[in-house]
Write an enzyme that holds these catalytic residues in place. Structure first.
Site, PDB file in Angstrom:
ATOM      1  N   ILE A  16       0.851  -1.200   0.000  1.00 29.97           N
ATOM      2  CA  ILE A  16       0.000   0.000   0.000  1.00 29.97           C
ATOM      3  C   ILE A  16       0.881   1.243   0.000  1.00 29.97           C
ATOM      4  CG2 ILE A  16      -1.811   1.260   1.245  1.00 29.97           C
ATOM      5  CD1 ILE A  16      -2.759  -1.484   2.332  1.00 29.97           C
ATOM      6  N   ASP A  36      11.329   3.068   6.147  1.00 30.69           N
ATOM      7  CA  ASP A  36      10.984   1.653   5.951  1.00 30.69           C
ATOM      8  C   ASP A  36      12.230   0.818   6.239  1.00 30.69           C
ATOM      9  OD1 ASP A  36       8.561   0.161   3.971  1.00 30.69           O
ATOM     10  OD2 ASP A  36      10.326  -0.955   4.620  1.00 30.69           O
ATOM     11  N   GLU A  84       3.974  -5.437  10.223  1.00 31.92           N
ATOM     12  CA  GLU A  84       3.946  -6.809   9.735  1.00 31.92           C
ATOM     13  C   GLU A  84       2.482  -7.049   9.389  1.00 31.92           C
ATOM     14  OE1 GLU A  84       6.231  -8.995   9.103  1.00 31.92           O
ATOM     15  OE2 GLU A  84       7.932  -7.850   9.852  1.00 31.92           O
ATOM     16  N   THR A 100       6.689  -4.493  15.843  1.00 34.94           N
ATOM     17  CA  THR A 100       6.503  -3.432  14.847  1.00 34.94           C
ATOM     18  C   THR A 100       5.133  -2.760  15.005  1.00 34.94           C
ATOM     19  OG1 THR A 100       8.001  -4.394  13.239  1.00 34.94           O
ATOM     20  CG2 THR A 100       6.266  -2.974  12.366  1.00 34.94           C
ATOM     21  N   THR A 124      -6.890  -1.797   9.996  1.00 32.79           N
ATOM     22  CA  THR A 124      -7.600  -2.823   9.231  1.00 32.79           C
ATOM     23  C   THR A 124      -8.981  -3.111   9.809  1.00 32.79           C
ATOM     24  OG1 THR A 124      -7.530  -5.174   8.689  1.00 32.79           O
ATOM     25  CG2 THR A 124      -6.346  -4.528  10.646  1.00 32.79           C
ATOM     26  N   ASP A 125      -9.862  -3.616   8.965  1.00 27.48           N
ATOM     27  CA  ASP A 125     -11.185  -4.030   9.451  1.00 27.48           C
ATOM     28  C   ASP A 125     -11.109  -5.260  10.341  1.00 27.48           C
ATOM     29  OD1 ASP A 125     -10.568  -5.879   7.458  1.00 27.48           O
ATOM     30  OD2 ASP A 125     -12.403  -5.577   6.300  1.00 27.48           O
ATOM     31  N   GLU A 126      -9.957  -5.958  10.319  1.00 30.09           N
ATOM     32  CA  GLU A 126      -9.848  -7.199  11.091  1.00 30.09           C
ATOM     33  C   GLU A 126      -9.901  -6.959  12.593  1.00 30.09           C
ATOM     34  OE1 GLU A 126      -6.871  -9.954   9.898  1.00 30.09           O
ATOM     35  OE2 GLU A 126      -7.008  -9.375   7.805  1.00 30.09           O
ATOM     36  N   TYR A 151      -2.264 -11.154  14.365  1.00 33.71           N
ATOM     37  CA  TYR A 151      -2.108  -9.924  13.563  1.00 33.71           C
ATOM     38  C   TYR A 151      -3.168  -8.896  13.937  1.00 33.71           C
ATOM     39  CZ  TYR A 151      -2.965  -6.821   9.577  1.00 33.71           C
ATOM     40  OH  TYR A 151      -3.216  -5.718   8.795  1.00 33.71           O
ATOM     41  N   LYS A 155      -2.852  -5.141  15.640  1.00 31.76           N
ATOM     42  CA  LYS A 155      -3.367  -3.908  15.020  1.00 31.76           C
ATOM     43  C   LYS A 155      -4.370  -3.238  15.964  1.00 31.76           C
ATOM     44  CE  LYS A 155      -2.670  -2.373  11.469  1.00 31.76           C
ATOM     45  NZ  LYS A 155      -1.596  -1.465  10.920  1.00 31.76           N
TER      46      LYS A 155
END
Ligand code: NAD
Ligand code: TDX
Length: 335
Positions: A16, A36, A84, A100, A124-126, A151, A155
């Site tokens: 992205i 980065d 990540e 991270t 994220t939507d997760e 993950y 987030k």
């Protein structure tokens, strides 16, 4: 907010990131600094193709406070993408995700607090967990957090830090939670490029479990335009959900790719399922559309996938090296 003259993009060499940086170059006059650390997921060659007087790459770690403090000072805004990002990797080794995604975000928040710099956190939507396949609801900004994987939990942790730094320290931050992206420069570990490149190499796509899981697909260019809209016009302290009404089962996507690439639609393989596999993600993006006037440009998923197939056909040199490593790792897990 005043014109963006200097923007720091963390993780700007990732999938992205490289698309967002190109979007900033094309749609603003900002000078962009990318921070980065260049993990396996980075594509610095995509940044090298952009004008050198607009984009500078600094190789460094978002969890390194000295580097972050030095780079944040003097910026108009920080767009934080470094993470990540792959669920399968988090199941194998969650450690780098905690470092991270959580510690890195903490270090950045402390830096923007000290330097009083505008911050946008890309999430994220997760973080909302998953929906049942037959649930009529979609995620909104008010959906409770219920992450179900290492993950998404990492987030979610980073999102909570951002909210706390806004409330407790007055940091000028916004958050966006986006659905599944696809498009150029996405690493071949992820679903869409993995299947396109499997087909290009004459193999059968690998679908986890029964393939009935639903993801809500958005083209990365549409995510990029949403991020710029939020950076320029988003209200401080607010969260915006980003999605383009692209709900499909994994089997639907695989069948579409097979058809677009001239192969029989049932020419795929069902393989071992992902542990804890989330069933369905779905985004209601009305707030972003109504408040900031954002609209996706790719309303037709099939068209977006067709363009993406062409892009991977044309960039074999880039993905072939990554592919060999990724497929060895998947083969070890029977996937
Ligand atoms: P990616 O894995 O392709 O890129 C991540 C980039 O971050 C890489 O260039 C990597 O080198 C860099 N990075 C990793 N650790 C770092 C560190 N410690 N310091 C500095 N840089 C580091 O990921 P992506 O798909 O481009 O995702 C970018 C962001 O968007 C992530 O925060 C992710 O959670 C979020 N997001 C992704 C999607 C998606 O579908 N890909 C959807 C919603 C949100
Ligand atoms: O080979 C595969 N076969 C398969 O069936 C792979 C790699 C995936 N899948 C399935 C798992 C998911 O249901 O496809 C779906 C998409 O998988 P991923 O591309 O790994 O994405 P997902 O786990 O949904 O997470 C993505 O979207 C949200 C990004 O990787 C995250 O960074 C983002 O936050």
């Amino acid at each position: 907010m005043p014109d963006l003259e200097r923007v720091l993009v963390t993780g700007g060499a990732g999938f992205i990131g490289v698309n967002v940086v190109r979007h900033l170059v094309e749609h603003t006059t900002a000078r962009v600094t990318v921070l980065d650390t260049l993990t396996y997921a980075a594509s610095p060659e995509a940044l090298a193709a952009l004008p050198a007087d607009r984009v500078e790459l600094v190789v460094g770690d978002v969890a390194d406070a000295a580097t972050v403090d030095r780079l944040v000072a003097g910026q108009d805004a920080v767009l934080h993408l470094a993470a990540e990002s792959h669920n399968d990797n988090a199941l194998d080794d969650p450690g780098p995700f905690i470092r991270t995604n959580i510690v890195g975000t903490y270090v950045l928040l402390e830096a923007v607090r000290k330097a009083d710099v505008r911050f946008h956190h890309v999430s994220t939507d997760e973080v909302y967990g998953d929906l049942a396949l037959d649930d009529p609801k979609r995620f909104t900004e008010d959906t409770p957090y219920r992450p179900s994987s290492p993950y998404s939990a990492a987030k979610a942790g980073s999102d909570h830090l951002v909210r706390a730094w806004v409330r407790s320290f007055g940091v000028r931050a916004t958050i966006s939670n986006c659905s599944n992206n696809y498009g150029p420069w996405q690493h071949v570990e992820k679903f869409v490029p993995r299947q396109i490149t499997e087909i290009l190499e004459g193999r059968r796509p690998r679908v986890y479990g029964d393939g009935r899981q639903v993801r809500d697909w958005i083209h990365v260019d549409d995510h990029s335009s949403a991020l710029l809209a939020i950076l320029e016009r988003g209200r401080i302290g607010e969260t915006y959900l980003v999605g383009a009404d692209g709900e499909r089962t994994n089997l639907d996507v695989v069948r579409t790719l097979l058809r677009l690439m001239g192969r029989p639609e049932e020419d795929y393989e069902l393989v071992a399922d992902r542990a804890g596999h989330d069933q369905r993600y779905a985004i209601e993006s009305g707030k972003l559309r109504l408040e900031l006037g954002w609209q996706p440009r790719f309303s037709d998923l099939e068209q977006g996938l067709a363009e993406t197939v062409e892009w991977y056909r044309d960039h074999r040199d880039w993905w072939e090296a990554h592919k060999a490593v990724t497929e060895t790792a998947y083969a070890a897990k029977g996937q």
